[in-house]
Design an enzyme around this catalytic site. Structure first.
Site, PDB file in Angstrom:
ATOM      1  N   LYS A 324      40.641  38.867  43.895  1.00 28.90           N
ATOM      2  CA  LYS A 324      40.743  37.585  44.869  1.00 28.90           C
ATOM      3  C   LYS A 324      39.785  36.563  44.209  1.00 28.90           C
ATOM      4  CE  LYS A 324      40.383  40.015  48.393  1.00 28.90           C
ATOM      5  NZ  LYS A 324      41.604  39.584  49.249  1.00 28.90           N
ATOM      6  N   ARG A 325      39.996  35.222  44.383  1.00 26.33           N
ATOM      7  CA  ARG A 325      38.868  34.481  43.999  1.00 26.33           C
ATOM      8  C   ARG A 325      37.782  34.752  44.812  1.00 26.33           C
ATOM      9  NH1 ARG A 325      40.779  29.302  41.922  1.00 26.33           N
ATOM     10  NH2 ARG A 325      38.582  28.956  41.766  1.00 26.33           N
ATOM     11  N   THR A 432      47.589  37.080  50.218  1.00 31.60           N
ATOM     12  CA  THR A 432      48.734  37.489  49.543  1.00 31.60           C
ATOM     13  C   THR A 432      48.638  38.812  48.578  1.00 31.60           C
ATOM     14  OG1 THR A 432      48.597  35.846  47.712  1.00 31.60           O
ATOM     15  CG2 THR A 432      50.063  35.236  49.566  1.00 31.60           C
TER      16      THR A 432
HETATM   17  C1  LIG Z   1      47.932  36.799  44.617  1.00 31.40           C
HETATM   18  C2  LIG Z   1      46.827  36.479  43.999  1.00 31.40           C
HETATM   19  C3  LIG Z   1      45.897  35.729  44.325  1.00 31.40           C
HETATM   20  C4  LIG Z   1      45.458  35.766  45.920  1.00 31.40           C
HETATM   21  O1  LIG Z   1      44.655  36.699  46.288  1.00 31.40           O
HETATM   22  P1  LIG Z   1      44.103  36.732  47.812  1.00 31.40           P
HETATM   23  O2  LIG Z   1      43.629  38.299  47.910  1.00 31.40           O
HETATM   24  O3  LIG Z   1      45.249  36.919  48.660  1.00 31.40           O
HETATM   25  O4  LIG Z   1      43.242  35.770  48.019  1.00 31.40           O
HETATM   26  C5  LIG Z   1      44.494  35.242  43.647  1.00 31.40           C
HETATM   27  N1  LIG Z   1      44.759  35.141  42.490  1.00 31.40           N
HETATM   28  C6  LIG Z   1      45.895  35.772  41.605  1.00 31.40           C
HETATM   29  C7  LIG Z   1      45.854  35.733  40.186  1.00 31.40           C
HETATM   30  C8  LIG Z   1      46.945  36.404  42.437  1.00 31.40           C
HETATM   31  O5  LIG Z   1      47.856  37.138  41.776  1.00 31.40           O
END
Ligand SMILES: *Cc1c(COP(=O)(O)O)cnc(C)c1O
Length: 592
Positions: A324-325, A432
């Protein structure tokens, strides 16, 4: 760009805009070379560095360019067909996806009045019926604000319209007898800044959050004064992800196994069909096949890691994933602190035993987010020490993938055993990746935050590992000022040792001040995201995960409960809800 539907004879159009030189004479006092630079940088890339004034102004220009182009295209097209824009809201809803396109509101007013000749009241009626807003975060720094001078200078006519929107809003507030404090909170223009979110909530006929808890926080806290005024506007749309990308495309082995048990129906009706898998929860052969699929995915991923990063990982280890970011509230720090603790424990306890773990981190930081980059530096430094330590690397490997993006996510997620979703409760709007990982049979190790709560409801709380302070508990500590990281530091020797090792541990490589920024943020800026407060609970949750993994059958059943319970999290369901409650578009009947 064509966006092609899955075997449904429908292709949608995604419109991408590009700036080209105009045939009209150059604006006064503009040199040709300045003009060319402005033109090029407008479409060079999204999200430029916002640490400088010129970066922020470029971002504002980009926002304006994109919303104006999109609006002009839609309005012109409707007008060509109907000879009027009255009634356009029946065909078009502009779903403002976060704060970035909110300038579309005053720009639409400008186009309706200045280009199409409608008076204020007609234009406002159209705009109010045509715009809906989705909020994606409660972090105050992400609720966009623009200095009045930027907007006034760049788009003066748009600024005039924003002032008039604000003036009329205030007349209504007076009529309704709204209190001074509520009035101040809701102001669109205050303290020299334009509060874009306030303008969106005042204008739009629908305002939604992206998970149950998140919408509740918007209503009761972040936007409570707006909720008191316009309760009917607020609604929840829990996020979803496309199971066709994140399961069918990314995980063909699992897809094939699913189809062999319940047929093809789940591909087009995920919410209705995937739950049928639950019937096989006591089918030993099926549970074995499920774990075989995971093992093959892990092997494939281990080969990829060796080839790409030159790191040898054990495909039989627990693949523990946090992707995640990079942001302080997502608490990658809690994860790496725990690994730093394990490093010490492995060295100090000669009879130490744990199931081998491979920790996968994937994270990008915003260009100007210095603290986030320091956390990445710490993860990389700990990875170097751990991976090269002959004793510790028998139990732990750490892989930090560079340039994390969708393509890497598609490789990592099907191989994951554990889904780390450990944000400070109340801060993650939805998440997500938690859903993508759930669909692929990973077990959530997480806090009661964002969509984790709904994930635990659908899979069964006993099939996740939930830990930590709740959102209410965090808020109470903030309100009362009762949390002190020093209390944890002074009472928990493990925590003290981790924090001290930032200066003197092997990861500091003799450079005492290398990670001082992290120590200061936690200890001297009062650990805003409760990393230390949750450390003990997190540590016990990690041990619980280890223990569950020892019981192969129980693990397989929990994994299955996650896959079978993930039906609600297809974006097909989310989109159907947006349409049912907000867009009201007729469903297309397709004959195959
Ligand atoms: C799904 C996705 C995210 C979102 O990640 P979270 O853990 O929900 O913040 C961020 N970056 C990429 C490349 C993703 O596929």
């Amino acid at each position: 760009m064509p966006v092609i539907g899955y075997q449904n004879h429908i292709t949608n159009t995604l419109r991408l805009w590009n700036a080209e030189p105009s045939n009209k004479p150059l604006p006064k006092y503009t040199s040709f070379s300045e003009y060319c630079v402005a033109l090029e940088e407008l479409c060079h890339g999204l999200y430029p560095d916002d640490s400088t004034e010129s970066g922020r102004i470029l971002r504002l220009r980009q926002q304006y360019f994109l919303v104006s182009a999109g609006l002009q295209s839609a309005l012109n097209s409707y007008y060509r067909h109907h000879g009027t824009l009255i009634g356009i809201h029946e065909d078009y809803v502009f779903q403002l996806n976060d704060t970035h396109p909110i300038l579309a509101i005053p720009e639409a007013m400008r186009l309706l009045m200045d280009e199409y000749g409608y008076g204020w009241d007609k234009a406002w009626d159209i705009v109010h019926r045509m715009f809906a807003y989705t909020n994606h975060t409660v972090m105050p720094e992400a609720l966009e604000k623009w200095p009045v001078q930027y907007v006034q200078h760049l788009v003066p006519r748009v600024f005039m319209i924003i002032e008039e929107i604000n003036r009329r809003f205030n007349v209504q507030l007076t009529e309704k007898g709204v209190s001074d404090s509520a009035r101040y909170a809701m102001q669109i223009i205050k303290d020299g800044q334009i509060h874009m979110t306030n303008m969106a909530i005042y204008t739009c006929f629908s305002v939604n959050g992206v998970a149950k808890i998140h919408t509740g926080i918007l209503e009761s806290y972040t936007f409570k004064d707006f909720y008191a005024l316009y309760p009917e506007r607020f609604n929840n749309k829990t996020n979803g992800v496309t199971h066709r990308r994140w399961l069918m495309y990314a995980n063909p082995r699992l897809s094939k196994l699913i189809t062999s048990k319940i047929g093809e129906g789940w591909k087009k009706d995920f919410e209705g069909e995937i739950g049928k898998l639950k019937a096989f929860e006591n089918d030993e052969k099926f549970l074995n096949d499920l774990m075989k699929v995971k093992a093959e995915n892990k092997k494939e991923f281990a080969d990829f890691v060796l080839k790409t990063y030159g790191i040898e990982i054990d495909p039989k280890s627990i693949i523990d994933v946090q992707v995640k970011r990079l942001h302080a509230y997502k608490r990658q720090l809690l994860n790496i602190f725990h690994i730093m603790y394990l490093y010490k424990k492995i060295h100090e306890c000669p009879d130490f035993k744990m199931t081998p773990h491979t920790y996968i981190f994937g994270a990008k930081a915003a260009p100007s987010y210095v603290y986030a980059k320091k956390i990445i530096e710490l993860i990389l430094a700990v990875a170097k020490v751990v991976n090269n330590d002959p004793l510790v690397s028998k139990y732990i490997k750490i892989v930090f993938v560079e340039n994390y993006g969708v393509t890497l996510a598609e490789r990592i997620i099907p191989a994951a055993d554990i889904s780390e979703q450990i944000s400070t409760a109340g801060k993650e709007a939805s998440g997500t990746s938690n859903m993508k990982l759930m669909m692929n049979g990973a077990i959530t190790l997480g806090t009661l935050d964002g969509a984790n709560i709904e994930i635990a409801d659908f899979a069964g709380r006993e099939n996740e590992i939930i830990f930590g302070l709740t959102a209410e508990e965090v808020q109470e500590k903030v309100d009362r000022g009762t949390y002190s990281p020093w209390d944890v530091y002074n009472s928990d020797a493990r925590v003290k040792s981790i924090l001290d090792s930032l200066f003197t541990g092997p990861w500091a490589e003799g450079e005492e001040n290398r990670f001082r920024m992290i120590f200061d943020e936690i200890m001297n800026r009062n650990d805003q995201f409760f990393v230390l407060a949750d450390f003990n609970a997190y540590n016990r949750a990690c041990e619980a995960a280890d223990e569950l993994y020892q019981n192969k059958k129980a693990w397989a059943k929990a994994s299955l409960a996650n896959i079978a319970g993930s039906g609600y999290f297809t974006s097909d369901r989310t989109i159907a809800e947006y349409n049912r409650d907000i867009w009201h578009l007729p469903k297309l009947i397709i004959d195959d």
